[in-house]
Design an enzyme around this catalytic site. Structure first.
Site, short mmCIF file in Angstrom:
data_model
loop_
_atom_site.label_atom_id
_atom_site.label_comp_id
_atom_site.label_asym_id
_atom_site.label_seq_id
_atom_site.Cartn_x
_atom_site.Cartn_y
_atom_site.Cartn_z
N ASP A 431 0.83 -1.21 0.00
CA ASP A 431 0.00 0.00 0.00
C ASP A 431 0.87 1.27 0.00
OD1 ASP A 431 -2.34 1.47 0.13
OD2 ASP A 431 -3.16 0.39 1.85
N ASP A 489 -10.63 1.95 -3.74
CA ASP A 489 -11.10 1.57 -2.41
C ASP A 489 -12.61 1.42 -2.36
OD1 ASP A 489 -8.93 1.06 -0.92
OD2 ASP A 489 -8.83 3.00 0.09
C1 DGJ Z 1 -5.88 1.76 1.88
C2 DGJ Z 1 -6.20 0.61 0.99
O1 DGJ Z 1 -6.60 1.06 -0.25
C3 DGJ Z 1 -7.25 -0.27 1.66
O2 DGJ Z 1 -7.62 -1.31 0.80
C4 DGJ Z 1 -6.66 -0.78 2.94
O3 DGJ Z 1 -5.60 -1.66 2.67
C5 DGJ Z 1 -6.22 0.36 3.81
N1 DGJ Z 1 -5.36 1.27 3.12
C6 DGJ Z 1 -5.51 -0.15 5.03
O4 DGJ Z 1 -4.99 0.87 5.79
#
Ligand code: DGJ
Length: 686
Positions: A431, A489
């Protein structure tokens, strides 16, 4: 000499005669039989005339046009100290590519043009400092001509959970430019910068597109000049890259694609090309990601029922998302401390991983290696390793670790290497949850690439998913080093349909993750039917992101049926040709995939909203062989599709048999779907 590259109906013709910088005479449609005499005649005959009130020679826009030569447009190459004259050292073949060497003051510039078998043009640029003092590279972009009929731009903007919103415009004379400064692609990444004939669509119109294969700042633009010439430019956006004597700067590859079959024509070149070099890892496993299922609520007791439910519905991989490492109780702390939290996991991750593997699933783990929280052991021990110091502006309460610092880089490599060595981890979700907000971010991106390359070399079987607050880092630079992107997301299927449609122009579906989320989407608060959520996730690398341990047996059966359908069709979906229709009704969206031999296709007819007429537009199934007959049936994902009329069209019950030519035309009567619903159809050649 005039150089001519040709592949899959695309020509690139470069006039490199004489001492001036070469000129790209043509990039686009293959122009038929071209012997040396014809190439010469073409290059000579297309030389521009002298415009009134202008320089006294015909001015051709070269690959590096200079102000001092008469180019008052946006410079593609800027190097200081400024040199007034450019020398063409030579142009020749370098394998299948054309290589041009130029000297601009002490800078030696190399431009390399290669055409892939699919007709994808790759432009690489390098500059070496041959002088005795530092030079500064401010721009080293690829510049390509496009005809004046290419006057409509499609590029992308967006925001968190709303990536790749298309924007179209018809700029007048001057520059339409997108410069990004996120230190990552960003949620508003221009992505695939496309210019074309007015009104181009998915299946019609002539289009020229560029993409910078790079995970940092970029500049892309179209310039329509009052001389009639138009150019597109693309490259890394530099804040001034200093080269000491003898040093070289290699710019990220610019990927350029032409098609006269609209945006689907671009995908038809890009997808097979990407598939020719991206890591082949076998069938994409149904993935259960824990984020929206449990957030930071980690424990063996909490996660065990989820593992069991995942196995019950046929998931093949479980990814433990954020929350497992030392001190990470929420999103305000602990990034950088990549050891397992001993309070939550007193026996390490071993017991959880054992349950996952006993259930027959692979195990994946979330990390965010480029980041550091101010409240972390790492920041306390090494404040000098932070790219953005603790008192600089934070973002999601976090800062950036300076990966160009050798000790910081080593710390991250060693921490990840230790985890991958200790545990049987099949995949990392990698991430990156903030913009860098620093000038000169290119060094950080290069250090990231070195880190990914080193980890992959040390652990070649570990897959990596690139995530950046959803889809804020989706590009072909990082795709050389990762296996999957987290597309966005948002698991809201309504938002997803649009995001997936546009992201899929450049990126083949098997590299894009899509998960079935809760009935009420966490990001938008909107509710969606099960059938719509299932149909939306089916077309990419599918997964689940929901606490399915709370579902009853009947609901689990639905998911199990859906993973079966996914497995049945994944070779088709992940290896076929993407097709999309240009629908007049803004509530309607149609897309699909056709196998390379055109013996079958899977299609979706999607109601984003209430249709604009009382009866919806007919269904069209493009891309099939016009000369073959197909049997078309509803593909049942396991949950009922809601309609708002008493009777569905008669043909739906048993399917219909028709030639591909008829199916493409849009003749099948559609059911009146409820807003936020999708009908899936499977066509098989008879
Ligand atoms: C942002 C990501 O896009 C989510 O899928 C998740 O992994 C969160 N971060 C976790 O902090």
């Amino acid at each position: 000499m005039i150089h001519h590259l040709r592949a899959a109906g695309v020509d690139l013709i470069i006039d490199a005669r004489g001492t001036a910088a070469p000129v790209v005479v043509h990039w686009g449609r293959a122009l038929g039989d071209l012997d040396t005499a014809a190439l010469t005649a073409l290059a000579d005959a297309s030389a521009p005339a002298i415009a009134p009130s202008s320089i006294d020679h015909p001015f051709r826009v070269s690959v590096v046009p200079l102000l001092t030569e008469g180019w008052t447009g946006r410079p593609a190459v800027e190097i200081s100290p400024h040199a007034a004259a450019l020398r063409h050292i030579g142009t020749g073949r370098d394998g299948d590519a054309v290589l041009t060497m130029l000297a601009l003051g002490d800078a030696r510039i190399e431009l390399r043009y290669a055409l892939s078998p699919e007709g994808v043009l790759l432009v690489d640029r390098r500059v070496r400092n041959d002088g005795p003092a530092d030079i500064e590279v401010r721009a080293l972009a690829a510049l390509l001509p496009v005809p004046s009929r290419a006057r409509e731009v499609l590029d992308f903007t967006g925001r968190w959970a709303g990536e790749r919103e298309p924007q179209r415009l018809r700029p007048g004379h001057g520059v339409w430019a997108r410069d990004t400064r996120h230190g990552r692609g960003g949620h508003d990444d221009p992505f695939l910068f496309t210019v074309g004939t007015p009104g181009f669509g998915f299946r019609h119109g002539e289009v020229w597109a560029t993409h910078v294969a790079w995970s940092g700042d970029r500049s892309v633009w179209l310039e329509r000049s009052d001389l009639g010439a138009s150019v597109v430019g693309a490259g890394e956006r530099l804040d001034g890259h200093v080269l000491a004597p003898g040093e070289t700067y290699a710019a990220p590859t610019v990927v350029a694609v032409w098609s006269d079959e609209g945006l689907d024509g671009l995908s038809a070149r890009l997808h097979p090309w990407v598939r020719s070099w991206a890591t082949p890892r076998g069938p994409r496993p149904v993935t259960l990601n824990t984020w929206e299922a449990v957030y930071f609520d980690h424990s063996l007791e909490r996660l065990t029922p989820l593992v069991e439910a995942a196995a019950r519905v046929g998931a093949e991989r479980l990814v433990l998302d954020d929350g497992w490492f030392h001190g990470r109780t929420d999103d305000r702390r602990a990034l950088g401390d990549w050891t397992v939290d001993e309070r939550v996991w007193p026996d390490g991750l071993g017991p959880l991983i054992s349950r996952v593997s006993e259930a027959g699933l692979q195990f994946g783990l979330w990390v965010e290696p480029e980041m550091v929280s101010a409240d972390s052991d790492l920041a306390r021990a090494h404040p000098d390793w932070m790219l953005t110091p603790a008192d600089a502006v934070s973002w999601r309460w976090q800062h950036v670790l300076d990966l160009t610092h050798p000790d910081a880089w080593r710390h991250v490599f060693d921490s990840l290497d230790a985890l991958l060595t200790q545990y049987p981890i099949a995949a990392l979700k990698w991430d990156h949850n903030r913009d860098l907000l620093v000038p000169h971010s290119g060094g950080q991106v290069r250090a990231l690439y070195r880190l990914l390359d080193a980890l992959r070399a040390a652990h070649p079987d570990v897959e990596i998913e690139s995530c950046a607050s959803g889809g804020a880092r989706i590009d072909l630079g990082i795709l050389r080093r990762v296996d999957r992107f987290w597309t966005s997301d948002t698991n809201d299927p309504l938002a997803r349909q649009r995001i997936q449609r546009w992201t899929g122009i450049l990126i083949p579906p098997e590299f894009l993750g899509s998960h079935v989320g809760d009935e009420r989407a966490h990001t938008t608060g909107r509710t969606a039917s099960m059938a719509f959520r299932l149909a939306t996730a089916l077309f990419l690398h599918a997964g689940i992101e929901s606490d399915i341990s709370r579902l009853d047996d009947a609901q689990l059966d639905v998911l199990a049926r859906w993973t079966e359908v996914y497995r049945t069709h994944r070779a088709l979906v992940h290896g076929g040709t993407a097709v999309r229709s240009d629908d007049a009704d803004p509530a309607l969206l149609q897309h699909g995939v056709v196998s390379p031999d055109r013996t079958e296709g899977l299609f979706a007819y999607v109601a984003l909203d209430r249709f604009e007429a009382a009866l919806p537009s007919p269904i069209s199934l493009p891309g099939l062989d016009p000369l073959r007959r197909y049997r078309v049936r509803v593909c049942d994902v396991g949950a009922p599709v809601r309609t708002v009329q008493d009777a569905d069209p008669a043909w739906l019950a048993n399917g219909v048999e028709l030639p591909g030519s008829v199916l493409a035309e849009g003749v099948l009567t559609a059911p009146l779907l409820a807003p936020g619903e999708a009908l899936l159809l499977h066509a098989v050649a008879v």
